[in-house]
Design a protein around this motif. Sequence first.
Motif, PDB file in Angstrom:
ATOM      1  N   VAL A   1       0.862  -1.180   0.000  1.00 25.66           N
ATOM      2  CA  VAL A   1       0.000   0.000   0.000  1.00 25.66           C
ATOM      3  C   VAL A   1       0.897   1.227   0.000  1.00 25.66           C
ATOM      4  CG1 VAL A   1      -1.764   1.265   1.270  1.00 25.66           C
ATOM      5  CG2 VAL A   1      -1.800  -1.240   1.256  1.00 25.66           C
ATOM      6  N   HIS A   2       0.775   2.041  -1.048  1.00 26.92           N
ATOM      7  CA  HIS A   2       1.563   3.263  -1.205  1.00 26.92           C
ATOM      8  C   HIS A   2       0.679   4.452  -0.859  1.00 26.92           C
ATOM      9  CE1 HIS A   2       4.773   1.263  -3.644  1.00 26.92           C
ATOM     10  NE2 HIS A   2       3.787   0.411  -3.816  1.00 26.92           N
ATOM     11  N   ARG A   3       1.198   5.377  -0.036  1.00 27.36           N
ATOM     12  CA  ARG A   3       0.435   6.572   0.320  1.00 27.36           C
ATOM     13  C   ARG A   3       1.360   7.778   0.372  1.00 27.36           C
ATOM     14  NH1 ARG A   3      -2.505   3.467   4.952  1.00 27.36           N
ATOM     15  NH2 ARG A   3      -4.303   2.684   3.838  1.00 27.36           N
ATOM     16  N   GLU A   4       0.757   8.936   0.167  1.00 25.24           N
ATOM     17  CA  GLU A   4       1.452  10.221   0.314  1.00 25.24           C
ATOM     18  C   GLU A   4       0.624  11.073   1.262  1.00 25.24           C
ATOM     19  OE1 GLU A   4       2.607  14.230  -2.198  1.00 25.24           O
ATOM     20  OE2 GLU A   4       1.796  12.515  -3.257  1.00 25.24           O
ATOM     21  N   PHE A   5       1.294  11.693   2.228  1.00 30.26           N
ATOM     22  CA  PHE A   5       0.629  12.586   3.174  1.00 30.26           C
ATOM     23  C   PHE A   5       1.256  13.963   3.061  1.00 30.26           C
ATOM     24  CE2 PHE A   5       0.116   8.366   4.855  1.00 30.26           C
ATOM     25  CZ  PHE A   5      -1.192   8.345   5.316  1.00 30.26           C
ATOM     26  N   VAL A   6       0.420  14.988   3.037  1.00 32.77           N
ATOM     27  CA  VAL A   6       0.888  16.369   3.085  1.00 32.77           C
ATOM     28  C   VAL A   6       0.612  16.848   4.504  1.00 32.77           C
ATOM     29  CG1 VAL A   6       0.655  18.690   2.165  1.00 32.77           C
ATOM     30  CG2 VAL A   6       0.410  16.715   0.641  1.00 32.77           C
ATOM     31  N   LEU A   7       1.684  17.200   5.203  1.00 33.99           N
ATOM     32  CA  LEU A   7       1.575  17.568   6.610  1.00 33.99           C
ATOM     33  C   LEU A   7       1.212  19.040   6.757  1.00 33.99           C
ATOM     34  CD1 LEU A   7       4.737  15.712   7.927  1.00 33.99           C
ATOM     35  CD2 LEU A   7       2.390  14.867   7.806  1.00 33.99           C
ATOM     36  N   GLY A   8       0.374  19.332   7.728  1.00 31.44           N
ATOM     37  CA  GLY A   8       0.050  20.719   8.057  1.00 31.44           C
ATOM     38  C   GLY A   8       1.095  21.271   9.006  1.00 31.44           C
ATOM     39  N   ALA A   9       1.210  22.576   9.066  1.00 36.66           N
ATOM     40  CA  ALA A   9       2.200  23.206   9.955  1.00 36.66           C
ATOM     41  C   ALA A   9       1.839  22.918  11.407  1.00 36.66           C
ATOM     42  CB  ALA A   9       2.245  24.705   9.718  1.00 36.66           C
ATOM     43  N   ALA A  10       2.816  22.429  12.155  1.00 39.14           N
ATOM     44  CA  ALA A  10       2.690  22.197  13.595  1.00 39.14           C
ATOM     45  C   ALA A  10       1.496  21.316  13.960  1.00 39.14           C
ATOM     46  CB  ALA A  10       2.638  23.528  14.334  1.00 39.14           C
ATOM     47  N   THR A  11       1.226  20.301  13.120  1.00 40.76           N
ATOM     48  CA  THR A  11       0.130  19.367  13.391  1.00 40.76           C
ATOM     49  C   THR A  11       0.661  17.941  13.285  1.00 40.76           C
ATOM     50  OG1 THR A  11      -1.484  20.896  12.444  1.00 40.76           O
ATOM     51  CG2 THR A  11      -2.161  18.618  12.651  1.00 40.76           C
ATOM     52  N   SER A  12       0.407  17.137  14.298  1.00 41.33           N
ATOM     53  CA  SER A  12       0.787  15.734  14.265  1.00 41.33           C
ATOM     54  C   SER A  12      -0.245  14.972  13.433  1.00 41.33           C
ATOM     55  CB  SER A  12       0.861  15.179  15.686  1.00 41.33           C
ATOM     56  OG  SER A  12       1.312  13.849  15.681  1.00 41.33           O
ATOM     57  N   THR A  13       0.235  14.206  12.450  1.00 39.59           N
ATOM     58  CA  THR A  13      -0.641  13.488  11.519  1.00 39.59           C
ATOM     59  C   THR A  13      -0.355  12.003  11.586  1.00 39.59           C
ATOM     60  OG1 THR A  13      -0.630  15.390  10.028  1.00 39.59           O
ATOM     61  CG2 THR A  13      -1.286  13.280   9.089  1.00 39.59           C
ATOM     62  N   GLN A  14      -1.404  11.196  11.718  1.00 40.82           N
ATOM     63  CA  GLN A  14      -1.219   9.750  11.709  1.00 40.82           C
ATOM     64  C   GLN A  14      -0.953   9.303  10.274  1.00 40.82           C
ATOM     65  OE1 GLN A  14      -4.060   7.414  13.924  1.00 40.82           O
ATOM     66  NE2 GLN A  14      -3.701   5.651  12.618  1.00 40.82           N
ATOM     67  N   VAL A  15       0.189   8.607  10.056  1.00 37.59           N
ATOM     68  CA  VAL A  15       0.570   8.176   8.709  1.00 37.59           C
ATOM     69  C   VAL A  15       0.531   6.654   8.535  1.00 37.59           C
ATOM     70  CG1 VAL A  15       1.848  10.273   8.159  1.00 37.59           C
ATOM     71  CG2 VAL A  15       3.035   8.376   9.261  1.00 37.59           C
ATOM     72  N   LEU A  16       0.525   5.899   9.619  1.00 41.12           N
ATOM     73  CA  LEU A  16       0.305   4.450   9.562  1.00 41.12           C
ATOM     74  C   LEU A  16      -0.680   4.078  10.665  1.00 41.12           C
ATOM     75  CD1 LEU A  16       3.818   2.777   9.043  1.00 41.12           C
ATOM     76  CD2 LEU A  16       2.026   3.143   7.334  1.00 41.12           C
ATOM     77  N   ASP A  17      -1.655   3.245  10.293  1.00 42.04           N
ATOM     78  CA  ASP A  17      -2.622   2.739  11.256  1.00 42.04           C
ATOM     79  C   ASP A  17      -2.046   1.559  12.031  1.00 42.04           C
ATOM     80  OD1 ASP A  17      -4.661   4.499  10.406  1.00 42.04           O
ATOM     81  OD2 ASP A  17      -5.238   3.113   8.800  1.00 42.04           O
ATOM     82  N   LEU A  18      -2.683   1.217  13.124  1.00 33.01           N
ATOM     83  CA  LEU A  18      -2.391  -0.029  13.826  1.00 33.01           C
ATOM     84  C   LEU A  18      -2.614  -1.165  12.828  1.00 33.01           C
ATOM     85  CD1 LEU A  18      -2.015  -1.723  16.470  1.00 33.01           C
ATOM     86  CD2 LEU A  18      -4.492  -1.619  16.677  1.00 33.01           C
ATOM     87  N   ASN A  19      -1.629  -2.055  12.685  1.00 33.70           N
ATOM     88  CA  ASN A  19      -1.736  -3.155  11.735  1.00 33.70           C
ATOM     89  C   ASN A  19      -0.959  -4.357  12.259  1.00 33.70           C
ATOM     90  OD1 ASN A  19      -1.747  -4.956   9.622  1.00 33.70           O
ATOM     91  ND2 ASN A  19      -0.981  -3.531   8.091  1.00 33.70           N
ATOM     92  N   PRO A  20      -1.650  -5.261  12.965  1.00 31.82           N
ATOM     93  CA  PRO A  20      -0.960  -6.426  13.522  1.00 31.82           C
ATOM     94  C   PRO A  20      -0.346  -7.344  12.464  1.00 31.82           C
ATOM     95  CG  PRO A  20      -3.264  -6.337  14.257  1.00 31.82           C
ATOM     96  CD  PRO A  20      -3.059  -5.211  13.313  1.00 31.82           C
ATOM     97  N   LEU A  21      -0.741  -7.183  11.197  1.00 31.34           N
ATOM     98  CA  LEU A  21      -0.205  -8.022  10.121  1.00 31.34           C
ATOM     99  C   LEU A  21       0.952  -7.367   9.384  1.00 31.34           C
ATOM    100  CD1 LEU A  21      -3.581  -9.321   8.649  1.00 31.34           C
ATOM    101  CD2 LEU A  21      -2.091 -10.419  10.340  1.00 31.34           C
ATOM    102  N   ARG A  22       1.344  -6.166   9.789  1.00 29.38           N
ATOM    103  CA  ARG A  22       2.442  -5.458   9.105  1.00 29.38           C
ATOM    104  C   ARG A  22       3.732  -6.264   9.197  1.00 29.38           C
ATOM    105  NH1 ARG A  22       3.016  -0.586  12.004  1.00 29.38           N
ATOM    106  NH2 ARG A  22       1.240   0.162  10.798  1.00 29.38           N
ATOM    107  N   ARG A  23       4.369  -6.461   8.043  1.00 31.50           N
ATOM    108  CA  ARG A  23       5.657  -7.146   7.979  1.00 31.50           C
ATOM    109  C   ARG A  23       6.781  -6.188   7.618  1.00 31.50           C
ATOM    110  NH1 ARG A  23       3.309 -10.095  10.666  1.00 31.50           N
ATOM    111  NH2 ARG A  23       2.358 -12.031  10.069  1.00 31.50           N
ATOM    112  N   TRP A  24       6.415  -5.150   6.850  1.00 31.63           N
ATOM    113  CA  TRP A  24       7.437  -4.244   6.348  1.00 31.63           C
ATOM    114  C   TRP A  24       6.793  -2.904   6.032  1.00 31.63           C
ATOM    115  CZ3 TRP A  24       8.135  -1.610   1.757  1.00 31.63           C
ATOM    116  CH2 TRP A  24       9.423  -1.177   1.479  1.00 31.63           C
ATOM    117  N   ALA A  25       7.502  -1.823   6.266  1.00 26.78           N
ATOM    118  CA  ALA A  25       7.042  -0.485   5.871  1.00 26.78           C
ATOM    119  C   ALA A  25       8.264   0.425   5.755  1.00 26.78           C
ATOM    120  CB  ALA A  25       6.070   0.095   6.885  1.00 26.78           C
ATOM    121  N   ILE A  26       8.135   1.402   4.895  1.00 29.19           N
ATOM    122  CA  ILE A  26       9.152   2.452   4.805  1.00 29.19           C
ATOM    123  C   ILE A  26       8.431   3.787   4.810  1.00 29.19           C
ATOM    124  CG2 ILE A  26       9.285   2.347   2.287  1.00 29.19           C
ATOM    125  CD1 ILE A  26      12.318   3.053   2.640  1.00 29.19           C
ATOM    126  N   LEU A  27       8.973   4.727   5.556  1.00 30.24           N
ATOM    127  CA  LEU A  27       8.461   6.094   5.611  1.00 30.24           C
ATOM    128  C   LEU A  27       9.597   6.986   5.157  1.00 30.24           C
ATOM    129  CD1 LEU A  27       7.517   4.479   8.462  1.00 30.24           C
ATOM    130  CD2 LEU A  27       5.912   6.359   8.343  1.00 30.24           C
TER     131      LEU A  27
END
Length: 90
Positions: free
Chosen positions: A5-31
């Motif tokens: 799953v490929h995603r792009e997030f545009v961050l707002g100024a001084a705002t914490s943004t969730q970029v990965l959900d809880l995923n017990p099946l996650r094997r690999w990810a790159i940010l």
Amino acid sequence: MPAAVHREFVLGAATSTQVLDLNPLRRWAILQNDSDSEIYLALEGPAAVNKGIRLNASGGAFIIDPLNPWTGKVFAFCSAASKRILTVEL
């Protein structure tokens, strides 16, 4: 095998943004930081400047894999507006 799953997030100024959900099946990810400013990551809670995992500008990256596992949420923060972070999750 599930597709990546490929995603792009545009961050707002001084705002914490969730970029990965809880995923017990996650094997690999790159940010990867696709901007000209530092981005900070936090595992499980809100991200903030100068705390957590720093992704340097122009390509800094954090990898989740079997040697560095994490299945929880990941949040990103940047002090400047309209900065991009790219994620790939499998």
